[in-house]
Scaffold this motif. Structure first.
Motif, PDB file in Angstrom:
ATOM      1  N   LEU A  52       0.854  -1.192   0.000  1.00 31.44           N
ATOM      2  CA  LEU A  52       0.000   0.000   0.000  1.00 31.44           C
ATOM      3  C   LEU A  52       0.882   1.231   0.000  1.00 31.44           C
ATOM      4  CD1 LEU A  52      -2.904   1.168   0.220  1.00 31.44           C
ATOM      5  CD2 LEU A  52      -2.555   1.213   2.703  1.00 31.44           C
ATOM      6  N   LYS A  53       0.668   2.102  -0.977  1.00 37.53           N
ATOM      7  CA  LYS A  53       1.509   3.281  -1.123  1.00 37.53           C
ATOM      8  C   LYS A  53       0.673   4.449  -1.610  1.00 37.53           C
ATOM      9  CE  LYS A  53       4.171   3.331  -4.781  1.00 37.53           C
ATOM     10  NZ  LYS A  53       5.158   3.006  -5.842  1.00 37.53           N
ATOM     11  N   SER A  54       1.248   5.636  -1.606  1.00 38.99           N
ATOM     12  CA  SER A  54       0.557   6.798  -2.149  1.00 38.99           C
ATOM     13  C   SER A  54       1.448   7.505  -3.142  1.00 38.99           C
ATOM     14  CB  SER A  54       0.143   7.760  -1.025  1.00 38.99           C
ATOM     15  OG  SER A  54       1.271   8.303  -0.369  1.00 38.99           O
ATOM     16  N   GLY A  55       0.830   8.311  -4.000  1.00 33.88           N
ATOM     17  CA  GLY A  55       1.576   9.062  -4.986  1.00 33.88           C
ATOM     18  C   GLY A  55       2.194  10.311  -4.375  1.00 33.88           C
ATOM     19  N   GLY A  56       3.098  10.934  -5.115  1.00 31.15           N
ATOM     20  CA  GLY A  56       3.751  12.142  -4.618  1.00 31.15           C
ATOM     21  C   GLY A  56       4.928  11.824  -3.720  1.00 31.15           C
ATOM     22  N   ASP A  57       5.666  12.882  -3.374  1.00 31.62           N
ATOM     23  CA  ASP A  57       6.916  12.700  -2.649  1.00 31.62           C
ATOM     24  C   ASP A  57       6.858  13.113  -1.181  1.00 31.62           C
ATOM     25  OD1 ASP A  57       8.236  11.842  -4.988  1.00 31.62           O
ATOM     26  OD2 ASP A  57       8.569  13.925  -5.599  1.00 31.62           O
ATOM     27  N   ARG A  58       5.951  14.009  -0.811  1.00 26.86           N
ATOM     28  CA  ARG A  58       6.078  14.659   0.485  1.00 26.86           C
ATOM     29  C   ARG A  58       5.155  14.110   1.565  1.00 26.86           C
ATOM     30  NH1 ARG A  58       8.867  19.397   0.323  1.00 26.86           N
ATOM     31  NH2 ARG A  58       7.769  20.171   2.167  1.00 26.86           N
ATOM     32  N   THR A  59       3.930  13.746   1.209  1.00 26.64           N
ATOM     33  CA  THR A  59       2.942  13.351   2.209  1.00 26.64           C
ATOM     34  C   THR A  59       2.356  11.989   1.859  1.00 26.64           C
ATOM     35  OG1 THR A  59       2.331  15.674   2.512  1.00 26.64           O
ATOM     36  CG2 THR A  59       0.823  14.028   3.409  1.00 26.64           C
ATOM     37  N   PHE A  60       2.373  11.069   2.822  1.00 26.21           N
ATOM     38  CA  PHE A  60       1.725   9.776   2.599  1.00 26.21           C
ATOM     39  C   PHE A  60       0.219   9.948   2.554  1.00 26.21           C
ATOM     40  CE2 PHE A  60      -0.280   5.977   4.585  1.00 26.21           C
ATOM     41  CZ  PHE A  60      -0.068   5.086   3.546  1.00 26.21           C
ATOM     42  N   CYS A  61      -0.353  10.576   3.577  1.00 26.19           N
ATOM     43  CA  CYS A  61      -1.800  10.785   3.608  1.00 26.19           C
ATOM     44  C   CYS A  61      -2.132  11.859   4.631  1.00 26.19           C
ATOM     45  CB  CYS A  61      -2.515   9.480   3.964  1.00 26.19           C
ATOM     46  SG  CYS A  61      -4.322   9.639   4.053  1.00 26.19           S
ATOM     47  N   ALA A  62      -2.894  12.864   4.201  1.00 28.09           N
ATOM     48  CA  ALA A  62      -3.284  13.958   5.087  1.00 28.09           C
ATOM     49  C   ALA A  62      -4.602  13.677   5.803  1.00 28.09           C
ATOM     50  CB  ALA A  62      -3.384  15.263   4.301  1.00 28.09           C
ATOM     51  N   GLY A  63      -5.111  12.448   5.699  1.00 29.38           N
ATOM     52  CA  GLY A  63      -6.345  12.101   6.392  1.00 29.38           C
ATOM     53  C   GLY A  63      -7.572  12.312   5.540  1.00 29.38           C
ATOM     54  N   ALA A  64      -8.684  12.547   6.201  1.00 24.35           N
ATOM     55  CA  ALA A  64      -9.956  12.704   5.505  1.00 24.35           C
ATOM     56  C   ALA A  64     -10.018  14.035   4.758  1.00 24.35           C
ATOM     57  CB  ALA A  64     -11.107  12.603   6.503  1.00 24.35           C
ATOM     58  N   SER A  65     -10.890  14.100   3.782  1.00 24.66           N
ATOM     59  CA  SER A  65     -11.076  15.311   2.983  1.00 24.66           C
ATOM     60  C   SER A  65     -11.702  16.417   3.829  1.00 24.66           C
ATOM     61  CB  SER A  65     -11.974  15.018   1.783  1.00 24.66           C
ATOM     62  OG  SER A  65     -12.420  16.214   1.183  1.00 24.66           O
ATOM     63  N   PHE A  66     -10.998  17.530   3.962  1.00 22.15           N
ATOM     64  CA  PHE A  66     -11.514  18.658   4.752  1.00 22.15           C
ATOM     65  C   PHE A  66     -12.754  19.255   4.095  1.00 22.15           C
ATOM     66  CE2 PHE A  66     -11.511  23.053   6.307  1.00 22.15           C
ATOM     67  CZ  PHE A  66     -11.434  22.829   7.673  1.00 22.15           C
ATOM     68  N   GLU A  67     -12.770  19.301   2.788  1.00 21.52           N
ATOM     69  CA  GLU A  67     -13.916  19.873   2.079  1.00 21.52           C
ATOM     70  C   GLU A  67     -15.197  19.098   2.382  1.00 21.52           C
ATOM     71  OE1 GLU A  67     -14.059  22.700   0.325  1.00 21.52           O
ATOM     72  OE2 GLU A  67     -12.013  22.985   1.028  1.00 21.52           O
ATOM     73  N   GLU A  68     -15.091  17.766   2.443  1.00 17.28           N
ATOM     74  CA  GLU A  68     -16.273  16.972   2.788  1.00 17.28           C
ATOM     75  C   GLU A  68     -16.628  17.138   4.261  1.00 17.28           C
ATOM     76  OE1 GLU A  68     -16.927  12.964   1.565  1.00 17.28           O
ATOM     77  OE2 GLU A  68     -15.602  13.166  -0.152  1.00 17.28           O
ATOM     78  N   LEU A  69     -15.621  17.234   5.103  1.00 18.94           N
ATOM     79  CA  LEU A  69     -15.842  17.359   6.542  1.00 18.94           C
ATOM     80  C   LEU A  69     -16.691  18.580   6.869  1.00 18.94           C
ATOM     81  CD1 LEU A  69     -15.068  16.164   9.353  1.00 18.94           C
ATOM     82  CD2 LEU A  69     -13.112  17.725   9.331  1.00 18.94           C
ATOM     83  N   ILE A  70     -16.368  19.699   6.273  1.00 25.74           N
ATOM     84  CA  ILE A  70     -17.087  20.934   6.605  1.00 25.74           C
ATOM     85  C   ILE A  70     -18.479  20.993   5.977  1.00 25.74           C
ATOM     86  CG2 ILE A  70     -14.965  22.241   6.934  1.00 25.74           C
ATOM     87  CD1 ILE A  70     -15.306  23.455   4.199  1.00 25.74           C
ATOM     88  N   SER A  71     -18.780  20.072   5.044  1.00 26.63           N
ATOM     89  CA  SER A  71     -20.092  20.089   4.387  1.00 26.63           C
ATOM     90  C   SER A  71     -21.119  19.191   5.074  1.00 26.63           C
ATOM     91  CB  SER A  71     -19.948  19.672   2.919  1.00 26.63           C
ATOM     92  OG  SER A  71     -19.608  18.295   2.821  1.00 26.63           O
ATOM     93  N   ILE A  72     -20.715  18.464   6.116  1.00 24.96           N
ATOM     94  CA  ILE A  72     -21.625  17.543   6.809  1.00 24.96           C
ATOM     95  C   ILE A  72     -22.698  18.328   7.558  1.00 24.96           C
ATOM     96  CG2 ILE A  72     -21.810  15.794   8.621  1.00 24.96           C
ATOM     97  CD1 ILE A  72     -18.933  14.962   7.901  1.00 24.96           C
ATOM     98  N   GLU A  73     -23.967  17.922   7.364  1.00 26.53           N
ATOM     99  CA  GLU A  73     -25.067  18.665   7.969  1.00 26.53           C
ATOM    100  C   GLU A  73     -26.049  17.800   8.749  1.00 26.53           C
ATOM    101  OE1 GLU A  73     -26.891  20.912   4.861  1.00 26.53           O
ATOM    102  OE2 GLU A  73     -25.255  22.382   4.773  1.00 26.53           O
ATOM    103  N   ASP A  74     -25.869  16.469   8.744  1.00 24.26           N
ATOM    104  CA  ASP A  74     -26.779  15.605   9.493  1.00 24.26           C
ATOM    105  C   ASP A  74     -26.048  14.350   9.948  1.00 24.26           C
ATOM    106  OD1 ASP A  74     -27.327  13.311   7.434  1.00 24.26           O
ATOM    107  OD2 ASP A  74     -27.606  15.160   6.297  1.00 24.26           O
ATOM    108  N   ASP A  75     -26.658  13.632  10.903  1.00 27.08           N
ATOM    109  CA  ASP A  75     -26.026  12.464  11.513  1.00 27.08           C
ATOM    110  C   ASP A  75     -25.671  11.389  10.499  1.00 27.08           C
ATOM    111  OD1 ASP A  75     -26.198  13.632  13.958  1.00 27.08           O
ATOM    112  OD2 ASP A  75     -27.801  12.363  14.746  1.00 27.08           O
ATOM    113  N   GLU A  76     -26.586  11.102   9.592  1.00 32.66           N
ATOM    114  CA  GLU A  76     -26.369  10.017   8.650  1.00 32.66           C
ATOM    115  C   GLU A  76     -25.205  10.323   7.713  1.00 32.66           C
ATOM    116  OE1 GLU A  76     -26.640   6.342   7.022  1.00 32.66           O
ATOM    117  OE2 GLU A  76     -27.636   7.111   8.815  1.00 32.66           O
ATOM    118  N   THR A  77     -25.146  11.563   7.225  1.00 31.40           N
ATOM    119  CA  THR A  77     -24.030  11.952   6.368  1.00 31.40           C
ATOM    120  C   THR A  77     -22.717  11.871   7.126  1.00 31.40           C
ATOM    121  OG1 THR A  77     -25.486  13.451   5.143  1.00 31.40           O
ATOM    122  CG2 THR A  77     -23.114  13.773   4.881  1.00 31.40           C
TER     123      THR A  77
END
Length: 249
Positions: A52-77
């Motif tokens: 298991l690997k990631s592309g690019g040289d500097r960061t393996f993984c920055a975690g979850a998508s911040f853009e999706e995180l801030i768009s959550i508006e209900d429990d199910e989402t």
């Protein structure tokens, strides 16, 4: 570049690579594709060992998508969003083949969970780790079981509570996350390739039995990680977290 998940096979080693231009942060669709790819590789008779690997040289993984995180508006989402990493970790856990982690740089949040869910993880000296979730008003609930299993409760609680700090790669090696550290990505790739291809010479059935042994006691994770996703989904809707996310945005 566009986000992707891709798989290549070389000398019976299945290389699964993910990429996102935002420091390899992972939105829901990429997480779902990653879980599917790992599951399929586990069933592919042409593959004996997975990397298991990631592309690019500097960061393996920055975690979850911040853009999706801030768009959550209900429990199910919220639950569905946080279930993304749960599904990948469970796919890795249930995969009958050894998964070797190749971590070329910093990894944050959910990325630490992915590294922890590998069976054997190799990294460069630049592969510092951070569990940043508490910093935005939630916590590392979904990845917590995988991180705790690999690093132990003491080390996991240390990085989870000190959510502003990166812990260097040598610290992570001493705690058991990484097995070896390399000076460069090129040296890491050569080390991973040599190690993975050597594993391919071993009895696949023996490796499967060993993996089952190593993961004994995690049989409840299908339910546990989804329960944890619900906790994060509730917390992300709290006023505290919403205000914190606004400042980050």
């Amino acid at each position: 570049m566009e986000p992707y998940v891709k798989q290549t096979i070389e000398n019976q080693v299945g290389y699964i690579e993910f990429f996102h231009p935002a420091h390899n942060s992972l939105p829901s669709n990429i997480l779902a594709e990653l879980a599917r790819t790992i599951k399929n590789a586990g069933e592919d008779s042409n593959i004996k060992v997975i990397v298991l690997k990631s592309g690019g040289d500097r960061t393996f993984c920055a975690g979850a998508s911040f853009e999706e995180l801030i768009s959550i508006e209900d429990d199910e989402t919220g639950k569905e969003f946080f279930s993304g990493f749960a599904n990948v970790i469970n796919a890795m856990r249930k995969c009958p083949k050894f998964i070797i982690g190749r971590v070329q740089g910093k990894t944050v949040g959910g990325g630490v969970g992915l590294a922890s869910a590998t069976d054997y993880c190799m990294a460069t000296k630049f592969a510092a780790i951070k569990l940043s979730e508490l910093n935005v008003g939630i916590g590392p609930f979904v990845v917590g079981p995988a991180v705790q299993r690999k690093l132990g409760l003491s080390a996991m609680s240390q990085i989870a509570i000190d959510a502003n700090s990166f812990f260097d790669a040598e610290w992570a090696r001493q705690k058991g996350l990484y097995t070896q550290l390399f000076e460069t990505t090129e040296e890491l790739d050569e080390g991973v390739k040599t190690f993975a291809e050597n594993l391919c010479s071993y009895n696949p059935k023996a490796m499967t039995e060993m993996k089952t042994m190593f993961w004994r006691g995690t049989e409840d994770w299908d339910q546990l990680l989804i329960q944890r996703a619900k906790i994060s989904g509730r917390l992300v809707l709290s006023e505290f977290t919403k205000e914190t996310l606004k400042r980050f945005k």
